[in-house]
Design a protein around this motif. Structure first.
Motif, PDB file in Angstrom:
ATOM      1  N   ILE A 138      10.943 -13.836   0.752  1.00 49.37           N
ATOM      2  CA  ILE A 138       9.943 -13.814   1.826  1.00 49.37           C
ATOM      3  C   ILE A 138       9.787 -12.390   2.354  1.00 49.37           C
ATOM      4  O   ILE A 138       8.678 -11.882   2.495  1.00 49.37           O
ATOM      5  N   GLY A 139      10.943 -11.747   2.621  1.00 44.97           N
ATOM      6  CA  GLY A 139      10.923 -10.378   3.151  1.00 44.97           C
ATOM      7  C   GLY A 139      10.212  -9.407   2.224  1.00 44.97           C
ATOM      8  O   GLY A 139       9.480  -8.517   2.670  1.00 44.97           O
ATOM      9  N   THR A 140      10.413  -9.579   0.921  1.00 44.83           N
ATOM     10  CA  THR A 140       9.782  -8.692  -0.067  1.00 44.83           C
ATOM     11  C   THR A 140       8.267  -8.839  -0.029  1.00 44.83           C
ATOM     12  O   THR A 140       7.525  -7.851  -0.064  1.00 44.83           O
ATOM     13  N   GLN A 141       7.785 -10.088   0.040  1.00 43.99           N
ATOM     14  CA  GLN A 141       6.343 -10.335   0.098  1.00 43.99           C
ATOM     15  C   GLN A 141       5.732  -9.750   1.377  1.00 43.99           C
ATOM     16  O   GLN A 141       4.659  -9.136   1.356  1.00 43.99           O
ATOM     17  N   ILE A 142       6.445  -9.923   2.504  1.00 46.56           N
ATOM     18  CA  ILE A 142       5.954  -9.424   3.792  1.00 46.56           C
ATOM     19  C   ILE A 142       5.887  -7.894   3.772  1.00 46.56           C
ATOM     20  O   ILE A 142       4.912  -7.290   4.225  1.00 46.56           O
ATOM     21  N   LEU A 143       6.934  -7.265   3.217  1.00 43.69           N
ATOM     22  CA  LEU A 143       6.975  -5.803   3.162  1.00 43.69           C
ATOM     23  C   LEU A 143       5.899  -5.252   2.236  1.00 43.69           C
ATOM     24  O   LEU A 143       5.303  -4.202   2.511  1.00 43.69           O
TER      25      LEU A 143
END
Length: 730
Positions: free
Chosen positions: A360-365
């Motif tokens: 999730i964090g990777t997609q948001i970043l």
């Protein structure tokens, strides 16, 4: 009709407003009719009145769930001022004493309190649940509702328990959920978790037309921030940083440069944080340097700029933080500094998290990276992220990309390749996979799907990664494709995309102009000629003075000041010793020892030639407090070998020498004789010393050629040069 009349009467009586903004009237009517209500409204749109006014008009007490104590305190103070008594609104959280809690419960039970603000952690406590069961609850307001979703920028696990607690308090209690930032995915999560799928949705446009958005490469960032603030003197602003350490550092630099600034972060005690917020509201402070928590509880309408020293963690966070500028509809400038190093740091932070959270964090970043690196209208990208289509002509050049000259390319052929690939190969690949195919970059995923044998493999290599990344980004912004954020950002064809395959037409996209990269070493210090045109006439005079002083002191000129330092003097015109200390490569020691005749010459030159000095560019910096440098100095004072220091610090000997050289060049004297004696015999020391005394330049390579590479290593000469510079220059 009766509700409508009393609505306006109460709006005027409690808040002093004559009219509602946007959907406020419809939202309030909906909650007064006991219907679940979901409000998505940007910062500054007037969300709080949407639950405050119906609470004041309803029988019983409204429970307002809010994540921040500062936010609660701010709103309770405002309501007490409007209502004329302290009992009308209360908050219930961990900051209260037992006697204060007793007073709150008495006021609620007696019916005096119309709004009770509660943190989600306090709400779920058993004694609070039991207390709330015994009162009349008019409705529950869930403020900052995006905290429910892991896809929101401020996820709070306690928020996911809210529905369960409400069910325990009573039956059929209406809910109003409010947020300023919610992507379609976050909206779905909020509805599902609060079990309010039938709620009436009120969604305002996310466009803040008065805000100007700009992204700059992170180069000389501290200097850029000081210059920006000085150019906006008299205006209030916020500088956001990711770390507490950076907050303290920037606040200190601003203060010594004559800017009224204070730091704000969770490491400060509650009283200091509260005092800082009050000073900002009362305009005793011009700038707050803060971590992202600051501003959530601040209702200051005239913040004129928001600066992000570091790349934000998410687009939601960026939107929320920039949204604190220009809430009165006036000027609001939003500047973010971007570097690949920031991305690397944020990626490292995610490494230790569980796989699902990391994905999730990777997609948001990635959304933040695409936003920062793209040449497309910033406003269009922000609004698209929140599910809103926007025609960039409506930006009115209120972002740096819309103001910059554009280069367009014919996108039809390349777009068809991308869309056909997705259609033919299945919707199970993300943008990086497609880019790897077009660039001909093989990896396990590519070979597993036999895409290294695909007809398109390597066909777009000459166009480069920047081209394909820009194309795919703009295909998404134009709704030909969409990302499935739930599943690793896989690219899916939209109906628009399918229609385009069937009936293609000529199309132009904007070619990305790759952002100028910040210095590889991330150095904030200015380099020669970095901020102005070199004054050639002054440079000649300074060089003549340097030679004269060098001759008087029987020293090589480079021991006194090196050429890059002279260049910078001809850009910034330092006329005091304090200003000279800020010149790169001078430092305090050299400024005091050699500086007087130089500043005297520059001062006279400035007066005689009526030069308007760029004083805003002479930025005072704090002393270098790097823990590594301090430790090196302390260890050298204890006469510990440089090789042993390097080993204890986990760095190699060459890197340590560079650090020591940096310390010496900044004007600090180090007594290195003990180590040099151990490494180099006296005859060779004398030979190198005599060479540098007579040398015109301090080049190590030149010294090696002159002295013989068979007799000396590069590090020998470097070590001797450091000792030489330290003894004679500092």
């Amino acid at each position: 009709m009766e509700i409508e009349k009393s609505l306006f009467d109460n709006l005027q009586e409690f808040f002093g407003f004559d009219n509602f903004k946007g959907d406020q009237e419809a939202i309030i009517t909906n909650i007064l009719n006991k219907k679940d209500t979901f409000v998505i409204m940007p910062t500054g749109g007037g969300k709080s009145i949407c639950y405050q006014l119906p609470a004041l008009m309803s029988e019983g007490t409204a429970i307002v769930i809010s994540p921040l104590i500062a936010l609660m305190k701010n709103q309770v103070d405002q309501l007490r001022a409007f209502g004329g008594n302290d009992s009308i609104a209360h908050f219930l959280n961990s900051s209260l004493t037992k006697s204060e809690i007793t007073k709150v419960k008495e006021d609620v039970t007696s019916g005096k309190t119309k709004l009770l603000y509660v943190a989600p952690e306090s709400l779920s406590k058993e004694d609070n649940v039991n207390f709330l069961k015994g009162i009349t609850v008019s409705f529950v307001s869930v403020d900052e509702a995006h905290c429910i979703s892991e896809w929101g920028h401020d996820f709070r696990p306690e928020y996911r328990k809210i529905r369960q607690v409400i069910n325990g308090i009573g039956d059929n209690i209406p809910i109003i959920a409010l947020t300023a930032t919610a992507t379609p995915k976050v909206q779905f999560d909020i509805r599902k978790n609060l079990q309010m799928t039938d709620a009436t949705l009120f969604k305002s446009s996310f466009n803040r037309s008065n805000l100007y958005y700009e992204v700059r490469p992170k180069k000389n960032v501290i200097k850029e921030i000081v210059r920006f603030i000085k150019n906006n003197s008299g205006k209030t602003g916020i500088v956001y940083c990711l770390s507490r350490k950076k907050v303290e550092e920037i606040a200190e630099v601003l203060t010594i440069n004559g800017i009224k600034a204070l730091p704000y972060h969770a490491g400060l005690d509650a009283k200091t944080r509260s005092d800082t917020q009050d000073k900002f509201l009362m305009e005793d402070v011009e700038v707050i340097v803060a971590t992202i928590a600051f501003g959530m509880g601040i209702d200051k309408p005239d913040v004129r700029y928001v600066i992000h020293h570091d790349i934000p963690k998410s687009m939601e966070g960026y939107y929320q933080e920039t949204g604190r500028a220009g809430r009165d509809g006036g000027e609001g400038v939003c500047v973010a500094f971007y570097s690949e190093k920031d991305v690397e740091k944020l990626t490292k932070f995610m490494k230790d998290k569980p796989v699902s959270e990391r994905d999730i964090g990777t997609q948001i970043l990635k959304e933040v990276i695409d936003y920062s690196e793209s040449s497309v209208c910033r406003r269009k990208q922000i609004l698209h992220y929140f599910g809103e289509n926007f025609d960039e002509t409506g930006c009115n050049s209120m972002c740096d990309n819309c103001r910059a000259p554009k280069t367009y390319f014919d996108a039809e052929e390349s777009l068809l390749k991308v869309l056909n690939f997705i259609q033919n190969q299945g919707e199970k690949f993300n943008d990086q996979h497609l880019i790897n195919v077009f660039l001909g970059q093989n990896n396990k995923d590519i070979s597993d799907y036999k895409h290294d044998q695909h007809a398109l493999f390597g066909t777009g290599k000459e166009l480069g990664a920047n081209y394909w990344n820009s194309l795919i980004r703009q295909a998404e912004l134009s709704n030909f494709i969409r990302k499935d954020v739930d599943h690793y950002g896989l690219l899916l064809l939209t109906e628009t995309g399918k229609k385009y395959i069937a009936n293609p037409y000529g199309l132009k996209f904007i070619l990305n102009n790759p952002m100028e990269k910040a210095d590889a070493d991330g150095n904030d210090e200015p380099h020669s000629q970095s901020a102005g045109t070199l004054d050639v006439e002054l440079l000649k005079m300074l060089k003549d003075l340097l030679k004269k002083i060098a001759k008087q002191k029987s020293l090589p000129p480079f021991v006194i000041f090196q050429e890059p330092s002279l260049d910078e003097m001809c850009t910034h015109y330092p006329v005091t010793i304090d200003e000279l200390k800020q010149i790169h490569g001078v430092g305090s020691g050299k400024a005091v020892k050699f500086g007087a005749p130089f500043v005297e010459l520059i001062k006279k030159y400035v007066e005689e030639n009526d030069i308007d000095r760029p004083q805003d560019l002479i930025i005072k910096s704090t002393a270098n407090k790097s823990a590594l440098k301090v430790s090196i100095i302390q260890n050298i004072d204890r006469k510990i070998g440089l090789d042993d220091i390097a080993s204890s610090k986990g760095i190699n000997y060459e890197d340590l020498l560079r650090e020591v050289e940096s310390i010496v060049n900044s004007g600090t004297k180090l007594n290195l004789g003990y180590f040099v004696d151990e490494m180099i015999d006296q005859d060779r020391q004398d030979e190198v010393y005599e060479y540098f005394i007579a040398a015109e330049v301090d080049s190590i390579e030149t010294a090696l050629k002159e002295l013989g590479e068979a007799d000396y290593t590069y590090e020998d000469i470097q070590l001797m040069r450091i000792k030489f510079m330290s003894e004679l220059g500092n």
